[in-house]
Motif scaffolding. Structure first.
Motif, PDB file in Angstrom:
ATOM      1  N   ARG A   4       3.317  -1.535  -1.670  1.00 53.72           N
ATOM      2  CA  ARG A   4       2.838  -2.207  -2.489  1.00 53.72           C
ATOM      3  C   ARG A   4       1.696  -3.269  -1.817  1.00 53.72           C
ATOM      4  NH1 ARG A   4       4.374  -2.550  -8.135  1.00 53.72           N
ATOM      5  NH2 ARG A   4       3.703  -4.867  -8.055  1.00 53.72           N
ATOM      6  N   ILE A   5       0.490  -3.381  -2.373  1.00 56.34           N
ATOM      7  CA  ILE A   5      -0.569  -4.436  -1.721  1.00 56.34           C
ATOM      8  C   ILE A   5      -0.727  -5.155  -3.026  1.00 56.34           C
ATOM      9  CG2 ILE A   5      -2.459  -4.968  -0.654  1.00 56.34           C
ATOM     10  CD1 ILE A   5      -0.656  -3.194   1.099  1.00 56.34           C
ATOM     11  N   GLU A   6      -0.548  -6.633  -2.856  1.00 58.29           N
ATOM     12  CA  GLU A   6      -0.604  -7.675  -4.021  1.00 58.29           C
ATOM     13  C   GLU A   6      -1.637  -8.902  -3.386  1.00 58.29           C
ATOM     14  OE1 GLU A   6       2.833  -8.643  -5.532  1.00 58.29           O
ATOM     15  OE2 GLU A   6       3.592  -6.834  -6.289  1.00 58.29           O
ATOM     16  N   VAL A  48       2.058  -3.348  12.706  1.00 60.00           N
ATOM     17  CA  VAL A  48       2.080  -1.945  11.865  1.00 60.00           C
ATOM     18  C   VAL A  48       1.038  -2.248  10.956  1.00 60.00           C
ATOM     19  CG1 VAL A  48       3.370  -0.383  10.741  1.00 60.00           C
ATOM     20  CG2 VAL A  48       4.296  -1.680  12.723  1.00 60.00           C
ATOM     21  N   ARG A  49       0.185  -1.109  10.529  1.00 61.30           N
ATOM     22  CA  ARG A  49      -0.762  -1.053   9.569  1.00 61.30           C
ATOM     23  C   ARG A  49      -0.401   0.063   8.484  1.00 61.30           C
ATOM     24  NH1 ARG A  49      -2.856  -6.108   9.756  1.00 61.30           N
ATOM     25  NH2 ARG A  49      -4.068  -6.495  11.495  1.00 61.30           N
ATOM     26  N   TYR A  50      -0.521  -0.130   7.128  1.00 61.86           N
ATOM     27  CA  TYR A  50      -0.118   0.975   6.265  1.00 61.86           C
ATOM     28  C   TYR A  50      -1.494   1.415   5.631  1.00 61.86           C
ATOM     29  CZ  TYR A  50       4.585  -0.494   7.057  1.00 61.86           C
ATOM     30  OH  TYR A  50       5.974  -0.706   7.686  1.00 61.86           O
ATOM     31  N   TYR A  51      -1.912   2.327   5.961  1.00 61.16           N
ATOM     32  CA  TYR A  51      -3.361   3.180   5.274  1.00 61.16           C
ATOM     33  C   TYR A  51      -2.902   3.657   4.150  1.00 61.16           C
ATOM     34  CZ  TYR A  51      -6.113   1.655   9.309  1.00 61.16           C
ATOM     35  OH  TYR A  51      -6.669   1.076  10.383  1.00 61.16           O
ATOM     36  N   ILE A  52      -3.544   3.219   2.973  1.00 65.70           N
ATOM     37  CA  ILE A  52      -3.375   3.814   1.669  1.00 65.70           C
ATOM     38  C   ILE A  52      -4.299   4.669   1.333  1.00 65.70           C
ATOM     39  CG2 ILE A  52      -2.657   2.945  -0.907  1.00 65.70           C
ATOM     40  CD1 ILE A  52      -0.719   1.658   1.354  1.00 65.70           C
ATOM     41  N   ILE A 110       2.031  -7.469   1.352  1.00 67.74           N
ATOM     42  CA  ILE A 110       2.269  -6.430   1.638  1.00 67.74           C
ATOM     43  C   ILE A 110       3.886  -6.096   1.480  1.00 67.74           C
ATOM     44  CG2 ILE A 110       2.530  -4.299   3.233  1.00 67.74           C
ATOM     45  CD1 ILE A 110      -0.210  -5.802   4.558  1.00 67.74           C
ATOM     46  N   ILE A 111       4.240  -5.295   0.586  1.00 71.13           N
ATOM     47  CA  ILE A 111       5.911  -4.967   0.254  1.00 71.13           C
ATOM     48  C   ILE A 111       6.189  -3.771   0.662  1.00 71.13           C
ATOM     49  CG2 ILE A 111       7.552  -5.054  -1.424  1.00 71.13           C
ATOM     50  CD1 ILE A 111       5.524  -7.037  -2.872  1.00 71.13           C
ATOM     51  N   VAL A 112       6.939  -3.478   1.506  1.00 71.38           N
ATOM     52  CA  VAL A 112       7.416  -2.021   1.972  1.00 71.38           C
ATOM     53  C   VAL A 112       8.765  -1.855   1.639  1.00 71.38           C
ATOM     54  CG1 VAL A 112       7.645  -0.438   4.010  1.00 71.38           C
ATOM     55  CG2 VAL A 112       5.596  -2.122   4.031  1.00 71.38           C
ATOM     56  N   ASP A 113       8.987  -0.826   0.836  1.00 66.11           N
ATOM     57  CA  ASP A 113      10.481  -0.501   0.326  1.00 66.11           C
ATOM     58  C   ASP A 113      11.188  -1.517  -0.212  1.00 66.11           C
ATOM     59  OD1 ASP A 113       9.930   2.267   1.111  1.00 66.11           O
ATOM     60  OD2 ASP A 113      10.818   1.991   2.953  1.00 66.11           O
ATOM     61  N   GLN A 123       6.088  -7.876   7.609  1.00 68.35           N
ATOM     62  CA  GLN A 123       5.576  -9.006   8.504  1.00 68.35           C
ATOM     63  C   GLN A 123       4.274  -8.734   8.694  1.00 68.35           C
ATOM     64  OE1 GLN A 123       7.452 -11.294  10.021  1.00 68.35           O
ATOM     65  NE2 GLN A 123       9.157 -10.620   8.591  1.00 68.35           N
ATOM     66  N   SER A 124       3.363  -9.844   8.857  1.00 67.81           N
ATOM     67  CA  SER A 124       1.898  -9.642   9.132  1.00 67.81           C
ATOM     68  C   SER A 124       1.379 -10.119  10.406  1.00 67.81           C
ATOM     69  CB  SER A 124       0.976 -10.559   7.997  1.00 67.81           C
ATOM     70  OG  SER A 124       1.402 -11.751   8.088  1.00 67.81           O
TER      71      SER A 124
END
Length: 119
Positions: free
Chosen positions: A16-18, A40-44, A110-113, A118-119
């Motif tokens: 989730r990206i807020e 680590v980057r999450y590409y949506i 950024i919320i993962v699971d 961490q940014s």
């Protein structure tokens, strides 16, 4: 070889990206990109992004490991410039990230699971 490594992997993490409590993106099929000396980057996938809250900008940057990036700003309740980017034509080694958006962790949550990343 310069020792720089970039790897991509399809994932089933719930991401989730807020921004300021507003949901900008949510996906269970991000592409995870790891790169030497970077977070680590999450590409949506674009289908999982709320583009009503984003506006394309004229900003472009070039990465020798990924290609030419295009940027988006958050525009709901004030503009936050260039907080997301994508590679419309990435180099072949990272083709999985084509048109997927990544977000700067300093500008968004950024919320993962269920856990803040961490940014």
């Amino acid at each position: 070889m310069n020792g720089h490594v970039v790897e991509t992997a399809q994932s089933d993490h719930h991401v989730r990206i807020e921004v300021g409590g507003r949901l900008v993106a949510e996906s269970r099929r991000p592409v995870v990109l790891t790169e030497t000396n970077l977070p680590v980057r999450y590409y949506i996938p674009p289908e999982d992004v709320n583009f009503d809250l984003l506006e394309a900008t004229d900003t472009h940057t070039t990465c020798p490991y990924k290609g030419l990036a295009s940027y988006w700003s958050f525009r709901d309740g004030g503009v936050m410039p260039d907080l997301a980017w994508a590679y419309p034509e990435p180099i072949p080694a990272v083709a999985q990230i084509r048109d997927h958006l990544a977000f700067y962790g300093k500008d968004v949550t950024i919320i993962v699971d269920g856990v803040p990343a961490q940014s």
